[in-house]
Design an enzyme around this catalytic site. Structure first.
Site, PDB file in Angstrom:
ATOM      1  N   TYR A   1       0.937  -1.237   0.173  1.00  0.00           N
ATOM      2  CA  TYR A   1       0.118   0.049  -0.040  1.00  0.00           C
ATOM      3  C   TYR A   1       0.889   1.212  -0.003  1.00  0.00           C
ATOM      4  O   TYR A   1       0.593   2.124  -0.771  1.00  0.00           O
ATOM      5  CB  TYR A   1      -0.915  -0.136   1.245  1.00  0.00           C
ATOM      6  CG  TYR A   1      -1.613   1.354   1.263  1.00  0.00           C
ATOM      7  CD1 TYR A   1      -2.788   1.369   0.590  1.00  0.00           C
ATOM      8  CD2 TYR A   1      -1.331   2.176   2.261  1.00  0.00           C
ATOM      9  CE1 TYR A   1      -3.638   2.752   0.565  1.00  0.00           C
ATOM     10  CE2 TYR A   1      -2.229   3.346   2.358  1.00  0.00           C
ATOM     11  CZ  TYR A   1      -3.197   3.505   1.619  1.00  0.00           C
ATOM     12  OH  TYR A   1      -3.908   4.809   1.674  1.00  0.00           O
TER      13      TYR A   1
ATOM     14  N   LYS B   1       1.239   4.299  -2.735  1.00  0.00           N
ATOM     15  CA  LYS B   1       1.274   5.879  -2.420  1.00  0.00           C
ATOM     16  C   LYS B   1       2.486   6.489  -2.793  1.00  0.00           C
ATOM     17  O   LYS B   1       2.368   7.697  -3.263  1.00  0.00           O
ATOM     18  CB  LYS B   1       0.740   6.053  -0.960  1.00  0.00           C
ATOM     19  CG  LYS B   1      -0.680   5.646  -0.705  1.00  0.00           C
ATOM     20  CD  LYS B   1      -1.616   6.312  -1.526  1.00  0.00           C
ATOM     21  CE  LYS B   1      -3.061   6.198  -1.222  1.00  0.00           C
ATOM     22  NZ  LYS B   1      -4.072   6.985  -1.933  1.00  0.00           N
TER      23      LYS B   1
END
Length: 179
Positions: A166, A170
């Protein structure tokens, strides 16, 4: 605004309250239409609608871009918000990318490219206004402060740990936006 819940919903709600024409884009039409109804209940007369967009499928992104090109002449703002967060195992997009990287970054990268003409189009101004410029805003994450970006394994093929993947998605989105 990509995303039908969370920060995407709140962004769309505030823009609607400010009088903006708002398009909420997401992969779940039920959630999208629910978000539109909730915004209309909160902001009387809101000019808001839902459009189907699956950021984990580049064919869907291209189709969305084509639909919008036929509907809008210019865009003032694109908020790249929607995302997938920490599936328990490594999954891939329709195009074979690690799911979080594909949806959270690559989908938004392609979406921005698809909408570039509308973002760059001149905006109407009155005689005493400065020309307005469009904005592209990406919603990042503090996870990027916890997990470094491993350029050698940016698709998490060697090591899949949901939060690290994740954060990688980002990191990529933030680097693209700054660039």
């Amino acid at each position: 605004v990509t995303g039908t819940g969370g920060l995407g919903f709140e962004d769309a709600l505030q823009l609607a309250h400010a009088g903006a024409e708002v398009i909420i884009a997401g992969r779940n039409s039920t959630k999208g239409e629910d978000a539109v109804q909730r915004i209309r209940q909160s902001a009387a007369g809101a000019n808001v609608r839902f459009e189907l967009l699956d950021l984990a499928d580049l064919t869907s992104v291209a189709a969305f871009g084509e639909r919008l090109k036929g509907q809008v002449g210019s865009l003032d703002l694109l908020i790249n918000n929607a995302g997938v967060m920490t599936p328990p195992r490594r999954l891939t997009t329709a195009d074979g990318f690690e799911l979080q990287l594909g949806a959270n970054h690559l989908g938004h990268f392609e979406l921005t490219a698809q909408l570039m003409d509308a973002l760059a189009a001149p905006k109407p101004v009155t005689h005493d206004e400065e020309p307005r410029k469009s904005r592209v805003v990406a919603v990042g994450s503090l996870a990027t402060r916890i997990y470094p970006f491993d350029l050698e394994d940016w698709q998490s093929t060697h090591l899949y740990e949901p939060r690290r993947a994740y954060a990688a998605s980002k990191h990529a989105l933030e680097m693209f936006t700054f660039e």
